[in-house]
Design a protein around this motif. Structure first.
Motif, short mmCIF file in Angstrom:
data_model
loop_
_atom_site.label_atom_id
_atom_site.label_comp_id
_atom_site.label_asym_id
_atom_site.label_seq_id
_atom_site.Cartn_x
_atom_site.Cartn_y
_atom_site.Cartn_z
N VAL A 55 -18.66 -16.17 2.29
CA VAL A 55 -17.82 -15.69 1.19
C VAL A 55 -17.33 -16.89 0.40
CG1 VAL A 55 -17.10 -13.62 2.45
CG2 VAL A 55 -15.73 -15.70 2.60
N LYS A 56 -16.67 -16.61 -0.71
CA LYS A 56 -16.09 -17.67 -1.52
C LYS A 56 -14.58 -17.69 -1.32
CE LYS A 56 -19.74 -17.20 -4.98
NZ LYS A 56 -20.09 -16.79 -6.37
N TRP A 57 -13.96 -18.82 -1.70
CA TRP A 57 -12.53 -18.99 -1.45
C TRP A 57 -11.82 -19.45 -2.72
CZ3 TRP A 57 -10.83 -17.23 3.12
CH2 TRP A 57 -11.80 -17.04 4.12
N THR A 58 -10.65 -18.88 -2.97
CA THR A 58 -9.86 -19.28 -4.13
C THR A 58 -8.96 -20.45 -3.75
OG1 THR A 58 -7.87 -17.94 -3.71
CG2 THR A 58 -9.76 -16.82 -4.73
N ILE A 59 -8.12 -20.84 -4.70
CA ILE A 59 -7.09 -21.82 -4.41
C ILE A 59 -6.06 -21.19 -3.45
CG2 ILE A 59 -7.35 -23.03 -6.62
CD1 ILE A 59 -4.82 -21.51 -7.57
N PRO A 60 -5.38 -22.00 -2.66
CA PRO A 60 -4.30 -21.46 -1.80
C PRO A 60 -3.19 -20.86 -2.66
CG PRO A 60 -4.93 -23.68 -1.12
CD PRO A 60 -5.58 -23.45 -2.45
#
Length: 244
Positions: free
Chosen positions: A99-104
């Motif tokens: 999957v992809k990840w956004t900024i915290p």
């Protein structure tokens, strides 16, 4: 001619509305209040709902919310059944590279709730000999050795509220929760007179939304909008409101 142009404009507007992407937001049984608060009619509210509704307004998209069992979470992301899991972290998935990840978005702390009459817990060794309320399926690597060695007893429940209720009748000695969840539960379920937070900090981690590769919204757009929500203080105000 004028009528034709009006009809054409109306048709184009209708098509644009129909073409508006719909983002499917996951929530599950492990999203304890106030992240998700299920209403009497079954509709969810809470931090995740308000956060993503604001995201929808700023992005010009539509969002819908789907309850998904924790054990099917990764499969649902990979197949596009859900597009985003808000309360996530790469460490919590078995295959985070799928999957992809956004900024915290913000920092969450794992803390302990204990009875007011109990000795404070200030270090790891203070947990030895205690029965500790935990959430089913959650990993607690910082104190896992105590459970593995039998030096502390792990007592699972489906949600933190159930563990607090067990502690109220002296079935367990302490409960692990996040800071925002603990603060909300103690104030809204009448536990303020009975329980306090121990000084011992178990861990802290970033909340980083997981994004399906089949999401109709790009990670770049997620990051732009989430960053704007951080910079203008929306996320901080939202979390603080649920801490009150």
């Amino acid at each position: 001619m004028k009528l034709s142009l009006m009809l054409l404009g109306s048709l184009c507007w209708s098509l644009s509305v129909l073409a508006q992407p719909v983002l499917i937001v996951n929530y599950g049984p492990s999203d304890n209040a106030p992240y998700i608060i299920e209403q009497a009619n079954g509709e969810p509210s809470g931090v995740i709902v308000e956060l993503m509704q604001e995201f929808a307004v700023r992005s010009g998209i539509e969002v819908t919310f789907l309850k998904t069992p924790r054990k099917r979470l990764e499969f649902s992301l990979e197949t596009g059944k859900v597009h985003i899991v808000v309360t996530s972290n790469p460490k919590w998935l078995k295959q985070p590279d799928k999957v992809k990840w956004t900024i915290p978005l913000f920092i969450e702390k794992n803390i302990l709730v204990i009875p007011k009459t109990a000795p404070d817990i200030v270090k790891l060794d203070d947990l030895k000999g205690l029965s500790i309320g935990t959430v089913l399926g959650y990993a607690y690597p910082e104190i896992a050795p105590l459970f593995a060695n039998g030096e502390a007893l792990r007592v699972d429940a489906l949600e933190v509220l159930q563990s607090l209720q067990k502690m109220q009748v002296n079935r367990i000695d302490a409960v692990i929760t996040s800071d925002i969840q603990g603060e909300w539960l103690l104030k809204h379920h009448g536990f303020d007179d009975d329980f306090v937070f121990a000084r011992f900090l178990i861990s802290e981690h970033e909340i980083i939304p997981a994004i399906s590769n089949l999401s109709p919204v790009s990670v770049e757009k997620f990051n732009r909008v989430f960053l704007s929500m951080q910079q203008d203080g929306f996320i901080e105000r939202l979390l603080n409101r649920y801490r009150q």
